[in-house]
Structures are given as C-alpha cells and as structure tokens.
Scaffold this motif. Structure first.
Motif, PDB file in Angstrom:
ATOM      1  N   ASP A  78       0.832  -1.209   0.000  1.00  0.00           N
ATOM      2  CA  ASP A  78       0.000   0.000   0.000  1.00  0.00           C
ATOM      3  C   ASP A  78       0.861   1.250   0.000  1.00  0.00           C
ATOM      4  OD1 ASP A  78      -2.640  -1.242   0.271  1.00  0.00           O
ATOM      5  OD2 ASP A  78      -1.876  -1.918   2.207  1.00  0.00           O
ATOM      6  N   ILE A  79       2.071   1.122   0.547  1.00  0.00           N
ATOM      7  CA  ILE A  79       2.961   2.278   0.658  1.00  0.00           C
ATOM      8  C   ILE A  79       4.415   1.827   0.680  1.00  0.00           C
ATOM      9  CG2 ILE A  79       2.892   2.299   3.211  1.00  0.00           C
ATOM     10  CD1 ILE A  79       2.889   5.427   2.939  1.00  0.00           C
ATOM     11  N   ILE A  80       5.292   2.683   0.139  1.00  0.00           N
ATOM     12  CA  ILE A  80       6.737   2.477   0.228  1.00  0.00           C
ATOM     13  C   ILE A  80       7.282   3.516   1.201  1.00  0.00           C
ATOM     14  CG2 ILE A  80       8.946   2.554  -1.003  1.00  0.00           C
ATOM     15  CD1 ILE A  80       7.297   1.935  -3.599  1.00  0.00           C
ATOM     16  N   ALA A  81       8.011   3.057   2.210  1.00  0.00           N
ATOM     17  CA  ALA A  81       8.727   3.967   3.109  1.00  0.00           C
ATOM     18  C   ALA A  81      10.201   3.870   2.742  1.00  0.00           C
ATOM     19  CB  ALA A  81       8.499   3.571   4.566  1.00  0.00           C
ATOM     20  N   ALA A  82      10.734   4.934   2.160  1.00  0.00           N
ATOM     21  CA  ALA A  82      12.106   4.909   1.633  1.00  0.00           C
ATOM     22  C   ALA A  82      13.048   5.649   2.576  1.00  0.00           C
ATOM     23  CB  ALA A  82      12.141   5.545   0.244  1.00  0.00           C
ATOM     24  N   HIS A  83      14.246   5.085   2.762  1.00  0.00           N
ATOM     25  CA  HIS A  83      15.244   5.666   3.674  1.00  0.00           C
ATOM     26  C   HIS A  83      16.604   5.692   2.984  1.00  0.00           C
ATOM     27  CE1 HIS A  83      12.639   5.212   7.336  1.00  0.00           C
ATOM     28  NE2 HIS A  83      12.073   4.321   6.528  1.00  0.00           N
ATOM     29  N   SER A  84      17.358   6.751   3.234  1.00  0.00           N
ATOM     30  CA  SER A  84      18.703   7.006   2.704  1.00  0.00           C
ATOM     31  C   SER A  84      18.625   7.515   1.262  1.00  0.00           C
ATOM     32  CB  SER A  84      19.630   5.790   2.805  1.00  0.00           C
ATOM     33  OG  SER A  84      19.482   4.939   1.691  1.00  0.00           O
ATOM     34  N   SER A  85      19.639   8.273   0.875  1.00  0.00           N
ATOM     35  CA  SER A  85      19.587   9.026  -0.393  1.00  0.00           C
ATOM     36  C   SER A  85      19.412   8.125  -1.608  1.00  0.00           C
ATOM     37  CB  SER A  85      20.853   9.866  -0.550  1.00  0.00           C
ATOM     38  OG  SER A  85      20.934  10.809   0.484  1.00  0.00           O
ATOM     39  N   LYS A  86      20.282   7.119  -1.746  1.00  0.00           N
ATOM     40  CA  LYS A  86      20.252   6.280  -2.943  1.00  0.00           C
ATOM     41  C   LYS A  86      18.982   5.428  -2.994  1.00  0.00           C
ATOM     42  CE  LYS A  86      22.952   5.197  -5.789  1.00  0.00           C
ATOM     43  NZ  LYS A  86      23.846   4.033  -5.827  1.00  0.00           N
ATOM     44  N   ALA A  87      18.734   4.660  -1.930  1.00  0.00           N
ATOM     45  CA  ALA A  87      17.526   3.824  -1.895  1.00  0.00           C
ATOM     46  C   ALA A  87      16.288   4.703  -1.950  1.00  0.00           C
ATOM     47  CB  ALA A  87      17.516   2.967  -0.636  1.00  0.00           C
ATOM     48  N   ALA A  89      15.912   7.529  -3.616  1.00  0.00           N
ATOM     49  CA  ALA A  89      15.664   7.950  -5.001  1.00  0.00           C
ATOM     50  C   ALA A  89      15.115   6.786  -5.827  1.00  0.00           C
ATOM     51  CB  ALA A  89      16.952   8.479  -5.621  1.00  0.00           C
ATOM     52  N   ILE A  90      15.757   5.623  -5.723  1.00  0.00           N
ATOM     53  CA  ILE A  90      15.313   4.451  -6.498  1.00  0.00           C
ATOM     54  C   ILE A  90      13.902   4.044  -6.066  1.00  0.00           C
ATOM     55  CG2 ILE A  90      15.754   1.988  -6.899  1.00  0.00           C
ATOM     56  CD1 ILE A  90      18.770   2.662  -6.733  1.00  0.00           C
ATOM     57  N   GLY A  91      13.654   4.059  -4.760  1.00  0.00           N
ATOM     58  CA  GLY A  91      12.339   3.690  -4.243  1.00  0.00           C
ATOM     59  C   GLY A  91      11.246   4.604  -4.757  1.00  0.00           C
ATOM     60  N   ARG A  92      11.543   5.902  -4.849  1.00  0.00           N
ATOM     61  CA  ARG A  92      10.521   6.844  -5.322  1.00  0.00           C
ATOM     62  C   ARG A  92      10.254   6.703  -6.819  1.00  0.00           C
ATOM     63  NH1 ARG A  92      12.617  12.206  -2.343  1.00  0.00           N
ATOM     64  NH2 ARG A  92      14.544  10.988  -2.164  1.00  0.00           N
ATOM     65  N   VAL A  93      11.296   6.410  -7.589  1.00  0.00           N
ATOM     66  CA  VAL A  93      11.097   6.183  -9.032  1.00  0.00           C
ATOM     67  C   VAL A  93      10.222   4.949  -9.243  1.00  0.00           C
ATOM     68  CG1 VAL A  93      12.246   5.533 -11.192  1.00  0.00           C
ATOM     69  CG2 VAL A  93      13.228   7.330  -9.745  1.00  0.00           C
ATOM     70  N   VAL A  94      10.530   3.867  -8.526  1.00  0.00           N
ATOM     71  CA  VAL A  94       9.751   2.631  -8.661  1.00  0.00           C
ATOM     72  C   VAL A  94       8.320   2.856  -8.178  1.00  0.00           C
ATOM     73  CG1 VAL A  94       9.521   0.241  -7.872  1.00  0.00           C
ATOM     74  CG2 VAL A  94      11.759   1.124  -8.546  1.00  0.00           C
ATOM     75  N   GLY A  95       8.159   3.565  -7.077  1.00  0.00           N
ATOM     76  CA  GLY A  95       6.819   3.873  -6.571  1.00  0.00           C
ATOM     77  C   GLY A  95       5.990   4.602  -7.608  1.00  0.00           C
ATOM     78  N   SER A  96       6.623   5.553  -8.290  1.00  0.00           N
ATOM     79  CA  SER A  96       5.917   6.304  -9.338  1.00  0.00           C
ATOM     80  C   SER A  96       5.534   5.401 -10.506  1.00  0.00           C
ATOM     81  CB  SER A  96       6.810   7.447  -9.826  1.00  0.00           C
ATOM     82  OG  SER A  96       6.217   8.131 -10.894  1.00  0.00           O
ATOM     83  N   LEU A  97       6.463   4.520 -10.912  1.00  0.00           N
ATOM     84  CA  LEU A  97       6.189   3.602 -12.028  1.00  0.00           C
ATOM     85  C   LEU A  97       5.020   2.668 -11.716  1.00  0.00           C
ATOM     86  CD1 LEU A  97       9.843   2.552 -13.028  1.00  0.00           C
ATOM     87  CD2 LEU A  97       8.292   4.000 -14.365  1.00  0.00           C
ATOM     88  N   LEU A  98       4.908   2.270 -10.448  1.00  0.00           N
ATOM     89  CA  LEU A  98       3.881   1.300 -10.057  1.00  0.00           C
ATOM     90  C   LEU A  98       2.645   1.950  -9.441  1.00  0.00           C
ATOM     91  CD1 LEU A  98       6.144  -1.509  -8.493  1.00  0.00           C
ATOM     92  CD2 LEU A  98       5.190  -1.403 -10.810  1.00  0.00           C
ATOM     93  N   GLY A  99       2.666   3.269  -9.317  1.00  0.00           N
ATOM     94  CA  GLY A  99       1.508   3.966  -8.740  1.00  0.00           C
ATOM     95  C   GLY A  99       1.338   3.719  -7.246  1.00  0.00           C
ATOM     96  N   ILE A 100       2.469   3.538  -6.531  1.00  0.00           N
ATOM     97  CA  ILE A 100       2.429   3.303  -5.079  1.00  0.00           C
ATOM     98  C   ILE A 100       2.918   4.570  -4.370  1.00  0.00           C
ATOM     99  CG2 ILE A 100       3.267   1.857  -3.170  1.00  0.00           C
ATOM    100  CD1 ILE A 100       4.007  -0.258  -5.371  1.00  0.00           C
ATOM    101  N   PRO A 101       2.152   5.107  -3.420  1.00  0.00           N
ATOM    102  CA  PRO A 101       2.616   6.307  -2.716  1.00  0.00           C
ATOM    103  C   PRO A 101       3.901   6.027  -1.926  1.00  0.00           C
ATOM    104  CG  PRO A 101       0.716   5.363  -1.588  1.00  0.00           C
ATOM    105  CD  PRO A 101       0.859   4.618  -2.890  1.00  0.00           C
ATOM    106  N   TYR A 352       2.127   7.841   7.112  1.00  0.00           N
ATOM    107  CA  TYR A 352       1.905   6.727   6.187  1.00  0.00           C
ATOM    108  C   TYR A 352       0.408   6.590   5.851  1.00  0.00           C
ATOM    109  CZ  TYR A 352       6.640   5.034   7.438  1.00  0.00           C
ATOM    110  OH  TYR A 352       7.988   4.900   7.647  1.00  0.00           O
ATOM    111  N   GLU A 353      -0.420   6.647   6.889  1.00  0.00           N
ATOM    112  CA  GLU A 353      -1.875   6.479   6.685  1.00  0.00           C
ATOM    113  C   GLU A 353      -2.443   7.599   5.810  1.00  0.00           C
ATOM    114  OE1 GLU A 353      -2.978   6.275  10.774  1.00  0.00           O
ATOM    115  OE2 GLU A 353      -2.992   4.069  10.822  1.00  0.00           O
ATOM    116  N   GLN A 354      -1.980   8.828   6.035  1.00  0.00           N
ATOM    117  CA  GLN A 354      -2.428   9.965   5.217  1.00  0.00           C
ATOM    118  C   GLN A 354      -2.040   9.773   3.759  1.00  0.00           C
ATOM    119  OE1 GLN A 354      -0.779  13.493   7.213  1.00  0.00           O
ATOM    120  NE2 GLN A 354      -2.867  14.224   7.423  1.00  0.00           N
ATOM    121  N   ALA A 355      -0.811   9.296   3.522  1.00  0.00           N
ATOM    122  CA  ALA A 355      -0.333   9.093   2.146  1.00  0.00           C
ATOM    123  C   ALA A 355      -1.155   8.026   1.434  1.00  0.00           C
ATOM    124  CB  ALA A 355       1.140   8.701   2.161  1.00  0.00           C
ATOM    125  N   VAL A 356      -1.478   6.943   2.145  1.00  0.00           N
ATOM    126  CA  VAL A 356      -2.302   5.867   1.561  1.00  0.00           C
ATOM    127  C   VAL A 356      -3.693   6.381   1.262  1.00  0.00           C
ATOM    128  CG1 VAL A 356      -3.345   3.611   2.011  1.00  0.00           C
ATOM    129  CG2 VAL A 356      -0.953   4.011   2.627  1.00  0.00           C
TER     130      VAL A 356
END
Length: 364
Positions: A78-87, A89-101, A352-356
């Motif tokens: 339902d949600i991706i919680a991403a931590h640290s600069s590299k992960a 950035a990659i996590g947010r790109v993948v989240g966007s591709l898959l439509g996951i907040p 997290y709940e607000q984002a979902v």
C-alpha cells in the motif's frame, strides 16, 4: 544492512512495531547481515538486492531499480517507506512507475554542510528531480527541514520534522559506572566517513597525564589505521576497540562520558541512546545535534576540527564528577521529555496512513 547505523536501527524499530501492530512489513535493502538484526526473530521478510549500494553506479543502479520493481510488483504494498539518499531515489522512481505512494525519510541530506562540494551539487539535483514523486518527506531534525527549504528541494507543505525516538528502558539498580577506577569515555559510530574517531584519539593522546579509559564501539574501513595510531602512542591499555555490538545499552550505562565527533549528521540515534543512559555528551555541532545537546546544559558542543576546545571539554568532564552527574541527569530528562519511541512511531504511522488515504482518493 550489513552494518549497524542509526538509519538502519530506525528502520528495524519501525518495522518491528508495525509488525506487532498487525501491519504486513517487508524490508528491501542492499547487502544484508541477518546476525546484526532482530528481523528474523520477529518474522519480518527481508529482500536483499546486493546491487543497491551507497555510491552512484549507473549499471548497478539500473539493476537495483528493475529488481526492486519486480519485488514490489509481487508484494503489492500500500505504501513504500524509503530511507537514505540512494535507496530513497530508487524507491521513489519505482513507486511512481507502479503507482504506489512513497514517503521518504531523510536521515541526513547528502548535500548538508561538511559534505564535499561536488557530492552536494549532485545529490541536491537528484533530490529535486525525485521530490515530485514523493507523497511526503520526513526529516529527522529541524536543521534538515530548514536546509531542504533553503535549497528549494521541496515545498514546505510536503515536509515535516519527526525527531528520532527510541524505547525507554528499566535502568539497572547498581550500574558498574560506580566501580570504574578511571572515568570511562565511549563513542559509538561506524569507522567510516563522516565519523571522526581520529580526532578523539588525537585529543586523548595529549591528555595522557590525567586518568581516562576509552571504548570505541563500531567497525569499518578506518579502524585498522586508528588501531595502529593507538599502538604507536602507547595507549593500548587505555583504548578498547569493541567492534559491532548488538546491545550497547549496558556498555553506555557503565560509561561516564559519551562523545560523537562527525563532519556531518542528521539526528544521531547514538546520542539519544547516550541521553537515555544519563550521560553527558561532547559532540560536533553539525546537523541536528544541537536539537539533542544544549551547550553547557547536558553536554558541550564544538565546531569541526577544534581539537583545542575538545581537549578542554574532555578535561573538564574527566576532572569534575559533579559536572558529569549534573549534565547526565539533564540528558536523561531531555530524552524522557522529547525522544521516546512511541510518539515518533505514532507520528510516522499517521504520515503513512495519510499518504495511503490520499492515494486511494486519487484512484477514485
């Protein structure tokens, strides 16, 4: 998660509490050493993607992106919680591709003061490019939130500060602190940039005429050179290299002074652990450290590389037991007031709940 660090501890604590509260949790990380963490015992799934690493490497970063995409397509979170600069950035790109907040937690910006100039420019551009893919950005210090606003990384409404927090503990009735013949100093940090165990050792080498002992907890590539330095200075009977320790609480409770010297920081969990143990703190005034340490109240703050002031502050605390006690008590009070785990967890879960919820409304 093949090394122990503040961000990793934060992720572990959040994951365990989320699982205990009946949420489904999967951690995706780069290299992973299960012996360092409690995740297996808590039955939390961990997926290791070895290609995901700190340094920018185009081929490995693309590999990481597609492997993460494949993993998340299978998990359907339902949600991706991403931590640290590299992960992050990659996590947010993948989240966007898959439509996951995606919510990103910045433990310390890679463009903060003290970071080399070229790296600052690269990472600030990277952050600006992925902020539009982010539902919310959590900064662990006010310093980092204000820095991101100054650098125009993201609009103010998209960012909020949630200070790190850790569990309270039952203090031991008779800690070994009273039994120590000489004041015991402790520093808990990886032996990697930006940590500065070297500065602490240089200062203490010049204070050999007064009693002290030092324990260095952590491991990393800079450790062998510092072990050689200690041997050359004839300090091997006063300095102990303890390596990685899964449980630092009792070691902190047996200590008298906590030191953390760094070229940059976010909001160090190691300082919060030392405050919980009732220790006076000496720390570099970088990042959000001054949100934890009030100069002359629960410890001393110093500028980077100010070895003369460091020697002065060490000597003050080493020679004055009453000052150590007074500052240590102030540390513990500050911890109990501002940095316990549950308020941090509840605020984070609410984000997290607000984002979902917001994402679900968009889907409608």
């Amino acid at each position: 998660m093949d090394k122990i660090g503040g961000a990793q501890k934060h992720v572990e604590a959040l994951a365990i509490k989320l699982k205990q509260d009946a949420h489904e949790v999967t951690i995706v990380t780069g290299l992973y050493d299960p012996s360092l963490w409690r995740l297996q015992a808590e039955k939390i799934d961990v997926i290791s993607i070895p290609a995901m690493q700190r340094a920018i490497h185009l081929k490995k970063d693309l590999q990481s992106l597609w492997q993460l995409r494949a993993a998340l397509k299978k998990i359907k979170p339902d949600i991706i919680a991403a931590h640290s600069s590299k992960a992050g950035a990659i996590g947010r790109v993948v989240g966007s591709l898959l439509g996951i907040p995606t919510v990103f937690t910045a433990h310390s910006w890679s463009f903060t003061e003290g970071v080399p100039h070229k790296k600052k420019i690269l990472y600030s551009r990277m952050e600006k490019s992925v902020q539009t893919l982010t539902a919310k950005i959590i900064t662990v210090s006010e310093y980092d939130r204000k820095l991101a606003l100054t650098k125009r990384i993201a609009p103010a409404h998209k960012m909020l500060t949630i200070h790190n927090g850790i569990d309270q503990i039952d203090k031991r009735v008779a800690p070994n602190r009273e039994k120590e013949e000489h004041p015991l100093i402790v520093m808990v940090a990886r032996f990697e940039v930006p940590k500065r165990q070297d500065l602490l050792l240089e200062a203490l080498a010049e204070l050999s005429d007064i009693p002290w002992r030092l324990q260095l907890i952590g491991d990393g590539s800079l450790r062998p050179n510092l072990e050689t330095f200690v041997a050359n200075k004839g300090l091997t009977d006063r300095v102990s290299f303890l390596g990685n320790q899964l449980e630092v609480t009792s070691l902190l409770e047996d200590s008298h002074i906590f030191v953390l010297l760094s070229d940059w920081e976010g909001l160090p969990i190691s300082i919060i652990e030392a405050m919980r143990a009732g220790l006076p703190i000496i720390a570099t005034n970088v990042g959000g450290v001054n949100e934890l340490v009030s100069d002359h109240e629960n410890g001393f703050l110093m500028n980077r590389d100010d070895i003369d002031l460091l020697k002065k502050r060490l000597k003050q605390l080493l020679m004055d037991e009453n000052l150590r006690q007074k500052m240590g008590d102030a540390s513990e009070r500050c911890f109990l007031r501002n940095f316990t785990f549950l308020p941090m967890y509840q605020k984070t879960l609410f984000v997290y709940e607000q984002a979902v919820s917001k994402s679900a409304k968009k889907g409608d």
